[in-house]
Design a protein around this motif. Structure first.
Motif, PDB file in Angstrom:
ATOM      1  N   MET A   1       0.782  -1.196   0.090  1.00  0.00           N
ATOM      2  CA  MET A   1       0.070   0.053  -0.123  1.00  0.00           C
ATOM      3  C   MET A   1       0.953   1.201  -0.045  1.00  0.00           C
ATOM      4  SD  MET A   1      -3.083   0.883   2.479  1.00  0.00           S
ATOM      5  CE  MET A   1      -2.568   2.019   3.859  1.00  0.00           C
ATOM      6  N   THR A   2       0.734   2.280  -0.922  1.00  0.00           N
ATOM      7  CA  THR A   2       1.317   3.523  -0.883  1.00  0.00           C
ATOM      8  C   THR A   2       0.724   4.596  -0.302  1.00  0.00           C
ATOM      9  OG1 THR A   2       1.983   2.862  -3.140  1.00  0.00           O
ATOM     10  CG2 THR A   2       2.448   4.928  -2.466  1.00  0.00           C
ATOM     11  N   VAL A   3       1.305   5.396   0.518  1.00  0.00           N
ATOM     12  CA  VAL A   3       0.749   6.487   1.011  1.00  0.00           C
ATOM     13  C   VAL A   3       1.166   7.708   0.629  1.00  0.00           C
ATOM     14  CG1 VAL A   3       0.483   7.622   3.396  1.00  0.00           C
ATOM     15  CG2 VAL A   3       0.462   5.175   3.477  1.00  0.00           C
ATOM     16  N   ASP A   4       0.360   8.755   0.016  1.00  0.00           N
ATOM     17  CA  ASP A   4       0.926   9.962  -0.288  1.00  0.00           C
ATOM     18  C   ASP A   4       1.216  10.945   0.829  1.00  0.00           C
ATOM     19  OD1 ASP A   4       1.125  12.182  -1.763  1.00  0.00           O
ATOM     20  OD2 ASP A   4      -0.954  12.680  -2.238  1.00  0.00           O
ATOM     21  N   LEU A   5       2.555  10.966   0.980  1.00  0.00           N
ATOM     22  CA  LEU A   5       3.041  11.872   1.960  1.00  0.00           C
ATOM     23  C   LEU A   5       2.821  13.498   1.777  1.00  0.00           C
ATOM     24  CD1 LEU A   5       6.375  10.129   2.567  1.00  0.00           C
ATOM     25  CD2 LEU A   5       4.375   9.710   3.701  1.00  0.00           C
ATOM     26  N   LYS A   6       2.216  13.476   0.848  1.00  0.00           N
ATOM     27  CA  LYS A   6       2.036  15.113   0.495  1.00  0.00           C
ATOM     28  C   LYS A   6       0.336  15.334   0.737  1.00  0.00           C
ATOM     29  CE  LYS A   6       5.529  15.817  -2.813  1.00  0.00           C
ATOM     30  NZ  LYS A   6       5.690  15.849  -4.212  1.00  0.00           N
ATOM     31  N   MET A   7       0.021  14.414   1.325  1.00  0.00           N
ATOM     32  CA  MET A   7      -1.809  14.638   1.307  1.00  0.00           C
ATOM     33  C   MET A   7      -1.950  15.449   2.840  1.00  0.00           C
ATOM     34  SD  MET A   7      -3.274  11.321   3.625  1.00  0.00           S
ATOM     35  CE  MET A   7      -2.540  10.049   2.701  1.00  0.00           C
ATOM     36  N   ASN A   8      -2.941  16.189   2.802  1.00  0.00           N
ATOM     37  CA  ASN A   8      -3.392  17.052   3.973  1.00  0.00           C
ATOM     38  C   ASN A   8      -3.556  16.178   5.172  1.00  0.00           C
ATOM     39  OD1 ASN A   8      -2.978  19.458   2.322  1.00  0.00           O
ATOM     40  ND2 ASN A   8      -5.154  19.478   1.642  1.00  0.00           N
ATOM     41  N   VAL A   9      -3.100  16.613   6.347  1.00  0.00           N
ATOM     42  CA  VAL A   9      -3.473  15.933   7.477  1.00  0.00           C
ATOM     43  C   VAL A   9      -3.728  16.851   8.417  1.00  0.00           C
ATOM     44  CG1 VAL A   9      -2.514  14.695   9.452  1.00  0.00           C
ATOM     45  CG2 VAL A   9      -1.584  14.292   7.075  1.00  0.00           C
ATOM     46  N   LEU A  10      -4.893  16.593   9.357  1.00  0.00           N
ATOM     47  CA  LEU A  10      -5.315  17.432  10.262  1.00  0.00           C
ATOM     48  C   LEU A  10      -5.467  16.863  11.632  1.00  0.00           C
ATOM     49  CD1 LEU A  10      -6.948  19.976  11.788  1.00  0.00           C
ATOM     50  CD2 LEU A  10      -9.068  18.758  10.926  1.00  0.00           C
ATOM     51  N   ILE A  11      -4.574  17.364  12.658  1.00  0.00           N
ATOM     52  CA  ILE A  11      -4.496  16.899  13.913  1.00  0.00           C
ATOM     53  C   ILE A  11      -5.265  17.519  14.836  1.00  0.00           C
ATOM     54  CG2 ILE A  11      -2.893  16.302  15.993  1.00  0.00           C
ATOM     55  CD1 ILE A  11      -0.341  16.558  14.127  1.00  0.00           C
ATOM     56  N   VAL A  12      -6.145  16.989  15.637  1.00  0.00           N
ATOM     57  CA  VAL A  12      -7.119  17.484  16.837  1.00  0.00           C
ATOM     58  C   VAL A  12      -6.781  17.046  17.840  1.00  0.00           C
ATOM     59  CG1 VAL A  12      -9.455  17.933  17.218  1.00  0.00           C
ATOM     60  CG2 VAL A  12      -8.734  17.892  14.416  1.00  0.00           C
ATOM     61  N   ASP A  13      -6.688  17.578  18.997  1.00  0.00           N
ATOM     62  CA  ASP A  13      -6.256  17.024  20.252  1.00  0.00           C
ATOM     63  C   ASP A  13      -6.680  18.278  21.103  1.00  0.00           C
ATOM     64  OD1 ASP A  13      -5.067  15.819  22.691  1.00  0.00           O
ATOM     65  OD2 ASP A  13      -4.201  14.438  21.164  1.00  0.00           O
ATOM     66  N   ASP A  14      -6.841  17.790  22.526  1.00  0.00           N
ATOM     67  CA  ASP A  14      -7.350  18.842  23.511  1.00  0.00           C
ATOM     68  C   ASP A  14      -6.068  19.337  24.361  1.00  0.00           C
ATOM     69  OD1 ASP A  14     -10.067  18.726  23.320  1.00  0.00           O
ATOM     70  OD2 ASP A  14     -10.163  17.056  24.418  1.00  0.00           O
ATOM     71  N   TYR A  15      -4.904  18.682  24.059  1.00  0.00           N
ATOM     72  CA  TYR A  15      -3.450  19.010  24.753  1.00  0.00           C
ATOM     73  C   TYR A  15      -2.471  19.221  23.705  1.00  0.00           C
ATOM     74  CZ  TYR A  15      -6.079  16.574  28.536  1.00  0.00           C
ATOM     75  OH  TYR A  15      -6.998  16.137  29.201  1.00  0.00           O
ATOM     76  N   LYS A  16      -1.950  20.638  24.011  1.00  0.00           N
ATOM     77  CA  LYS A  16      -0.699  21.301  23.149  1.00  0.00           C
ATOM     78  C   LYS A  16       0.156  20.273  22.985  1.00  0.00           C
ATOM     79  CE  LYS A  16      -0.574  26.149  22.150  1.00  0.00           C
ATOM     80  NZ  LYS A  16      -0.310  27.251  22.570  1.00  0.00           N
ATOM     81  N   THR A  17       0.657  19.561  24.139  1.00  0.00           N
ATOM     82  CA  THR A  17       1.825  18.734  24.070  1.00  0.00           C
ATOM     83  C   THR A  17       1.473  17.847  23.178  1.00  0.00           C
ATOM     84  OG1 THR A  17       2.223  19.353  26.232  1.00  0.00           O
ATOM     85  CG2 THR A  17       3.263  17.413  25.608  1.00  0.00           C
TER      86      THR A  17
END
Length: 44
Positions: A1-17
């Motif tokens: 399986m190939t993953v496009d490393l240029k895709m958009n990624v959104l990280i959502v978390d309650d903690y800045k760390t």
């Protein structure tokens, strides 16, 4: 399986760390288009 490393990624978390840790891990893997959001309301 190939993953496009240029895709958009959104990280959502309650903690800045955790956002920083997740961002750093994704960048180490090779992702570059990473956005961060501190909590769900800000992500919408």
């Amino acid at each position: 399986m190939t993953v496009d490393l240029k895709m958009n990624v959104l990280i959502v978390d309650d903690y800045k760390t955790m956002l920083r840790i997740e961002d750093n891990l994704l960048r180490q893997i090779g992702f570059s288009n990473i956005e961060e959001s501190l909590g769900v309301p800000q992500a919408l």
